[in-house]
Design a protein around this motif. Structure first.
Motif, PDB file in Angstrom:
ATOM      1  N   ASN A 152       1.234  -1.153  -0.041  1.00  0.00           N
ATOM      2  CA  ASN A 152      -0.381  -0.131   0.209  1.00  0.00           C
ATOM      3  C   ASN A 152       0.633   1.097  -0.264  1.00  0.00           C
ATOM      4  N   ASN A 153       1.894   1.076   1.254  1.00  0.00           N
ATOM      5  CA  ASN A 153       2.762   2.847   1.069  1.00  0.00           C
ATOM      6  C   ASN A 153       3.758   2.745  -0.620  1.00  0.00           C
ATOM      7  N   LEU A 154       4.322   1.792  -0.953  1.00  0.00           N
ATOM      8  CA  LEU A 154       4.680   1.590  -1.923  1.00  0.00           C
ATOM      9  C   LEU A 154       4.212   2.337  -3.393  1.00  0.00           C
ATOM     10  N   SER A 155       3.253   1.734  -3.848  1.00  0.00           N
ATOM     11  CA  SER A 155       2.908   2.184  -4.611  1.00  0.00           C
ATOM     12  C   SER A 155       3.470   1.171  -5.937  1.00  0.00           C
ATOM     13  N   LEU A 156       3.804   0.129  -5.878  1.00  0.00           N
ATOM     14  CA  LEU A 156       4.418  -0.425  -6.895  1.00  0.00           C
ATOM     15  C   LEU A 156       3.642  -1.001  -8.044  1.00  0.00           C
ATOM     16  N   THR A 157       4.247  -1.232  -8.404  1.00  0.00           N
ATOM     17  CA  THR A 157       3.643  -1.037  -9.917  1.00  0.00           C
ATOM     18  C   THR A 157       3.822  -2.611 -10.493  1.00  0.00           C
ATOM     19  N   ALA A 158       3.051  -3.299 -11.200  1.00  0.00           N
ATOM     20  CA  ALA A 158       3.567  -4.335 -11.755  1.00  0.00           C
ATOM     21  C   ALA A 158       4.869  -5.003 -11.811  1.00  0.00           C
TER      22      ALA A 158
ATOM     23  N   VAL B 130      15.740  -2.253  -9.541  1.00  0.00           N
ATOM     24  CA  VAL B 130      14.684  -2.601  -9.257  1.00  0.00           C
ATOM     25  C   VAL B 130      14.187  -1.162  -8.806  1.00  0.00           C
ATOM     26  N   LEU B 131      14.117  -0.672  -8.043  1.00  0.00           N
ATOM     27  CA  LEU B 131      13.187   0.356  -8.046  1.00  0.00           C
ATOM     28  C   LEU B 131      13.866   2.455  -7.621  1.00  0.00           C
ATOM     29  N   SER B 132      13.297   3.014  -7.498  1.00  0.00           N
ATOM     30  CA  SER B 132      13.901   4.287  -7.822  1.00  0.00           C
ATOM     31  C   SER B 132      14.666   4.294  -6.428  1.00  0.00           C
ATOM     32  N   PRO B 133      15.158   5.301  -6.313  1.00  0.00           N
ATOM     33  CA  PRO B 133      15.931   5.910  -4.815  1.00  0.00           C
ATOM     34  C   PRO B 133      14.536   6.582  -3.774  1.00  0.00           C
ATOM     35  N   VAL B 134      13.556   7.067  -4.664  1.00  0.00           N
ATOM     36  CA  VAL B 134      12.336   7.442  -3.878  1.00  0.00           C
ATOM     37  C   VAL B 134      11.426   6.384  -3.262  1.00  0.00           C
ATOM     38  N   LYS B 135      11.679   5.216  -3.789  1.00  0.00           N
ATOM     39  CA  LYS B 135      11.156   4.179  -3.488  1.00  0.00           C
ATOM     40  C   LYS B 135      11.343   3.236  -2.965  1.00  0.00           C
ATOM     41  N   ILE B 136      12.864   3.448  -2.780  1.00  0.00           N
ATOM     42  CA  ILE B 136      13.828   2.588  -1.706  1.00  0.00           C
ATOM     43  C   ILE B 136      14.101   3.234  -0.402  1.00  0.00           C
ATOM     44  N   LEU B 137      13.326   5.095  -0.205  1.00  0.00           N
ATOM     45  CA  LEU B 137      13.790   5.598   0.715  1.00  0.00           C
ATOM     46  C   LEU B 137      11.769   5.458   1.899  1.00  0.00           C
ATOM     47  N   LYS B 138      10.818   5.208   0.659  1.00  0.00           N
ATOM     48  CA  LYS B 138       9.998   5.297   1.167  1.00  0.00           C
ATOM     49  C   LYS B 138       9.151   3.489   1.882  1.00  0.00           C
ATOM     50  N   LEU B 139       9.913   2.803   1.393  1.00  0.00           N
ATOM     51  CA  LEU B 139      10.293   1.557   1.506  1.00  0.00           C
ATOM     52  C   LEU B 139      10.792   1.614   3.149  1.00  0.00           C
ATOM     53  N   LYS B 140      12.007   2.132   2.965  1.00  0.00           N
ATOM     54  CA  LYS B 140      12.071   2.506   4.580  1.00  0.00           C
ATOM     55  C   LYS B 140      11.860   3.028   5.522  1.00  0.00           C
TER      56      LYS B 140
ATOM     57  N   GLU C 280       7.457  -3.591 -10.841  1.00  0.00           N
ATOM     58  CA  GLU C 280       8.102  -3.577  -9.519  1.00  0.00           C
ATOM     59  C   GLU C 280       8.129  -4.730  -9.033  1.00  0.00           C
ATOM     60  N   ALA C 281       6.893  -4.816  -8.813  1.00  0.00           N
ATOM     61  CA  ALA C 281       6.594  -6.361  -7.557  1.00  0.00           C
ATOM     62  C   ALA C 281       6.781  -7.259  -7.774  1.00  0.00           C
ATOM     63  N   GLU C 282       6.909  -7.899  -9.533  1.00  0.00           N
ATOM     64  CA  GLU C 282       7.415  -8.671  -9.241  1.00  0.00           C
ATOM     65  C   GLU C 282       8.920  -9.336  -9.472  1.00  0.00           C
ATOM     66  N   LYS C 283       9.553  -8.085  -9.629  1.00  0.00           N
ATOM     67  CA  LYS C 283      11.344  -7.895  -8.846  1.00  0.00           C
ATOM     68  C   LYS C 283      11.182  -7.481  -7.522  1.00  0.00           C
ATOM     69  N   PHE C 284      10.680  -6.839  -6.856  1.00  0.00           N
ATOM     70  CA  PHE C 284      10.685  -6.790  -5.577  1.00  0.00           C
ATOM     71  C   PHE C 284      10.588  -7.511  -4.853  1.00  0.00           C
ATOM     72  N   TRP C 285       9.346  -8.225  -4.425  1.00  0.00           N
ATOM     73  CA  TRP C 285       8.816  -9.361  -3.728  1.00  0.00           C
ATOM     74  C   TRP C 285      10.000 -10.220  -3.682  1.00  0.00           C
ATOM     75  N   PRO C 286      10.617 -11.304  -4.743  1.00  0.00           N
ATOM     76  CA  PRO C 286      11.358 -11.760  -4.241  1.00  0.00           C
ATOM     77  C   PRO C 286      13.029 -11.856  -4.163  1.00  0.00           C
ATOM     78  N   ILE C 287      13.403 -10.692  -4.163  1.00  0.00           N
ATOM     79  CA  ILE C 287      14.481 -10.125  -2.890  1.00  0.00           C
ATOM     80  C   ILE C 287      14.002 -10.148  -2.267  1.00  0.00           C
ATOM     81  N   TYR C 288      12.912  -8.930  -1.629  1.00  0.00           N
ATOM     82  CA  TYR C 288      12.434  -8.295  -0.226  1.00  0.00           C
ATOM     83  C   TYR C 288      12.526  -9.846   0.887  1.00  0.00           C
TER      84      TYR C 288
END
Length: 148
Positions: free
Chosen positions: A38-44, A117-127, A46-54
């Motif tokens: 909800n907070n990251l607003s990942l595109t499809a 995978v993510l922009s610097p802004v989304k990485i900060l949003k994740l943190k 981004e999500a496909e690449k992000f979740w396995p890494i996370y």
């Protein structure tokens, strides 16, 4: 929009199977996945690449914190700290430092992977989202203790 919901559902199922270690842990993991999504607003994409890494990062952090540190804490519990020799205490400090370094190195690798995978802004949003989620969880835990 349907793609995002499908990916979220898929990630929840993967998370449940990956973290099938008790109902409370599953519930917290599901809440965390929903909160981060909800907070990251990942595109499809981004999500496909992000979740396995996370998920890999999170599993390694869990292993380091709860399994390796637990061994050290169990040893501390079984032996009075006052009864340890300086040599034994120094050895335990080295073990603690090693686990803490492993946690840091894992976080560094995770951040490096995220940059692809993510922009610097989304990485900060994740943190920020992780910190906010943990604060909320801790607050709820503390408040639950006050009601009992």
């Amino acid at each position: 929009m349907k793609t995002n919901k499908f990916i979220l559902a898929l990630m929840l199922l993967i998370s449940f199977s990956f973290y099938a270690q008790g109902p409370k842990k599953e519930k917290v993991k599901a809440l965390k996945v929903a909160y981060l999504t909800n907070n990251l607003s990942l595109t499809a994409t981004e999500a496909e690449k992000f979740w396995p890494i996370y998920n890999a990062y999170d599993a390694k952090q869990f292993e380091l914190r709860h399994e390796k540190m637990k061994m050290i804490k169990d040893k501390l519990d079984s032996e009075s700290v006052d009864n340890l020799t300086d040599k034994q205490a120094s050895a335990m400090i080295v073990q603690i430092e090693s686990v803490e370094d492993d946690l840091y190195q894992n976080r560094k690798k995770f951040m490096a992977s995220l940059k692809t995978v993510l922009s610097p802004v989304k990485i900060l949003k994740l943190k920020k989202a992780e910190d906010d989620f943990n604060k909320t969880l801790l607050r709820q835990y503390k408040n639950k203790g006050k009601r009992d």
